[in-house]
Design a protein around this motif. Structure first.
Motif, PDB file in Angstrom:
ATOM      1  N   ARG A   1       0.696   4.010  -3.059  1.00  0.00           N
ATOM      2  CA  ARG A   1       0.413   5.428  -2.776  1.00  0.00           C
ATOM      3  C   ARG A   1       1.551   6.329  -3.262  1.00  0.00           C
ATOM      4  O   ARG A   1       1.316   7.392  -3.842  1.00  0.00           O
TER       5      ARG A   1
ATOM      6  N   GLU B   1      -1.950  -7.970  -5.720  1.00  0.00           N
ATOM      7  CA  GLU B   1      -2.111  -7.254  -4.443  1.00  0.00           C
ATOM      8  C   GLU B   1      -2.041  -5.735  -4.679  1.00  0.00           C
ATOM      9  O   GLU B   1      -2.837  -4.975  -4.106  1.00  0.00           O
TER      10      GLU B   1
ATOM     11  N   TRP C   1      -2.840  -4.151  -7.368  1.00  0.00           N
ATOM     12  CA  TRP C   1      -4.087  -3.743  -8.020  1.00  0.00           C
ATOM     13  C   TRP C   1      -5.258  -3.702  -7.023  1.00  0.00           C
ATOM     14  O   TRP C   1      -6.127  -2.833  -7.102  1.00  0.00           O
ATOM     15  N   GLY C   2      -5.245  -4.647  -6.091  1.00  0.00           N
ATOM     16  CA  GLY C   2      -6.284  -4.668  -5.061  1.00  0.00           C
ATOM     17  C   GLY C   2      -6.253  -3.391  -4.234  1.00  0.00           C
ATOM     18  O   GLY C   2      -7.298  -2.766  -3.963  1.00  0.00           O
ATOM     19  N   VAL C   3      -5.037  -2.963  -3.858  1.00  0.00           N
ATOM     20  CA  VAL C   3      -4.870  -1.718  -3.103  1.00  0.00           C
ATOM     21  C   VAL C   3      -5.342  -0.530  -3.941  1.00  0.00           C
ATOM     22  O   VAL C   3      -6.100   0.333  -3.468  1.00  0.00           O
TER      23      VAL C   3
ATOM     24  N   GLU D   1       0.825  -1.215   0.000  1.00  0.00           N
ATOM     25  CA  GLU D   1       0.000   0.000   0.000  1.00  0.00           C
ATOM     26  C   GLU D   1       0.861   1.268   0.000  1.00  0.00           C
ATOM     27  O   GLU D   1       0.558   2.234  -0.711  1.00  0.00           O
TER      28      GLU D   1
ATOM     29  N   GLU E   1      -7.417  -0.384  -6.453  1.00  0.00           N
ATOM     30  CA  GLU E   1      -8.869  -0.352  -6.655  1.00  0.00           C
ATOM     31  C   GLU E   1      -9.594   0.060  -5.371  1.00  0.00           C
ATOM     32  O   GLU E   1     -10.535   0.848  -5.399  1.00  0.00           O
ATOM     33  N   ARG E   2      -9.106  -0.420  -4.221  1.00  0.00           N
ATOM     34  CA  ARG E   2      -9.743  -0.090  -2.941  1.00  0.00           C
ATOM     35  C   ARG E   2      -9.622   1.406  -2.636  1.00  0.00           C
ATOM     36  O   ARG E   2     -10.537   2.023  -2.105  1.00  0.00           O
ATOM     37  N   LEU E   3      -8.473   1.989  -3.015  1.00  0.00           N
ATOM     38  CA  LEU E   3      -8.223   3.403  -2.695  1.00  0.00           C
ATOM     39  C   LEU E   3      -8.536   4.330  -3.873  1.00  0.00           C
ATOM     40  O   LEU E   3      -8.262   5.527  -3.808  1.00  0.00           O
ATOM     41  N   ASP E   4      -9.074   3.766  -4.951  1.00  0.00           N
ATOM     42  CA  ASP E   4      -9.377   4.542  -6.153  1.00  0.00           C
ATOM     43  C   ASP E   4      -8.118   5.218  -6.690  1.00  0.00           C
ATOM     44  O   ASP E   4      -8.105   6.406  -7.015  1.00  0.00           O
TER      45      ASP E   4
END
Length: 335
Positions: free
Chosen positions: A142, A168, A170-172, A138, A174-177
């Motif tokens: 960021r 992983e 990509w998951g972060v 993450e 998508e979750r955080l836009d």
């Protein structure tokens, strides 16, 4: 047989709108270790003359000297910045504890230092040069988005990450836009295929990942120049730092397969090196094959590989596979 001349094709980098030449040029090994600015200018111009628009670098290449040489050469050549795509990679930036890895601190400082060396306001693509197990993904996602938001890079990607790590990230995202990685840079050649042809399969459809692959000639092994058993003095394996790579790569089994590929290349009327590069470029998931060269003549040879791509019919591909027998088994779930 006379092979029809093809023109360079430009492919989208994965699902992005960015177009990169099917064959590109990378500064690894050469810039700073073997070439100075004057020689780099003639090499880069030769690439441009053949339609190459994508040039790859990294903060670690020749300890930053490769970026300086490329930046200065491009400046002296007077190229229009929007005509070319330049990438660099962040991970190994120096000896200090915070000079390496993918922490927010090193990504931001490393990117600024790379831009300074390149003497550019931005790079088109910035890669995480390796995965960093010591930094949460993450934090890296960021930080890469911060770099993009600042306009220091337009896209970001990974190099030599596992499918799981990319998933992983990509998951972060998508979750955080946030923006996910659009490209991976793995090794890919006739002897190194598992990641590209098996492990990454779900990534192409799920995330639209593109590939810029490196080492299409397996560090020169697929040119056939090592088959006599001698290491040419001007070759990569003659360099002190690459001796251990030589002992790993030049095993009998590999050289026997290289010999077996020679008749296939001869039948097509092309050098083995062009066949090997064309084979990589013919994979639809590969956006660009990064080539390396120290001499203009090598570039002219390498670039002719685009003429070979249309010759790689299913029958020819089967012949190649029969010799190398390196096709990875696909996991059942992706059939």
């Amino acid at each position: 047989m006379k092979i029809p001349e093809q023109t360079m094709q430009y492919k989208n980098l994965g699902r992005s709108g960015l177009k990169v030449s099917q064959l590109s040029y990378g500064a690894w090994v050469t810039f700073g270790n073997q070439l100075d600015v004057k020689e780099a200018k003639s090499i880069l111009q030769c690439c441009r003359d053949h339609g190459v628009n994508f040039f790859d670098n990294a903060e670690v290449y020749a300890n930053g000297r490769a970026e300086e040489i490329m930046g200065q050469a491009i400046k002296e050549l007077g190229w229009k910045r929007s005509d070319i795509v330049v990438s660099t990679k962040i991970f190994w930036g120096g000896p200090g504890p915070n000079d390496k890895g993918l922490s927010r601190k090193h990504i931001i400082e490393g990117t600024k230092n790379s831009l300074k060396r390149l003497d550019m306001d931005y790079v088109d693509v910035i890669y995480c040069h390796r995965p960093d197990i010591g930094t949460p993904i993450e934090e890296t996602v960021r930080a890469m988005n911060h770099v993009i938001d600042k306009g220091w890079a337009y896209y970001w990607g990974t190099s030599e990450w596992s499918a799981q790590q990319i998933t992983e990230a990509w998951g972060v995202a998508e979750r955080l836009d946030l923006v996910g990685p659009i490209v991976e840079q793995p090794e890919y050649n006739l002897f190194s295929r598992h990641k590209v042809e098996s492990e990454y399969l779900p990534l192409y459809t799920n995330y639209g990942i593109g590939l810029t692959t490196w080492s299409p000639l397996a560090s020169g092994v697929l040119t056939g120049k090592y088959n006599s058993g001698n290491i040419p003095s001007d070759s990569r394996f003659a360099l002190e730092n690459y001796k251990n790579l030589a002992s790993r790569s030049l095993v009998d089994d590999v050289l026997k397969k290289v010999n077996g590929l020679k008749p296939i290349a001869d039948e097509l009327g092309v050098p083995l090196s062009q066949l090997a590069i064309a084979w990589c470029a013919s994979n639809p998931n590969v956006s660009s094959v990064i080539t390396g060269a120290t001499k203009e003549a090598q570039i002219q040879e390498n670039m002719k590989a685009i003429n070979v791509i249309p010759l790689l019919t299913p029958a020819v591909m089967e012949k190649i596979e029969a010799v190398v027998q390196s096709k990875p088994k696909r996991p059942d779930s992706y059939r």
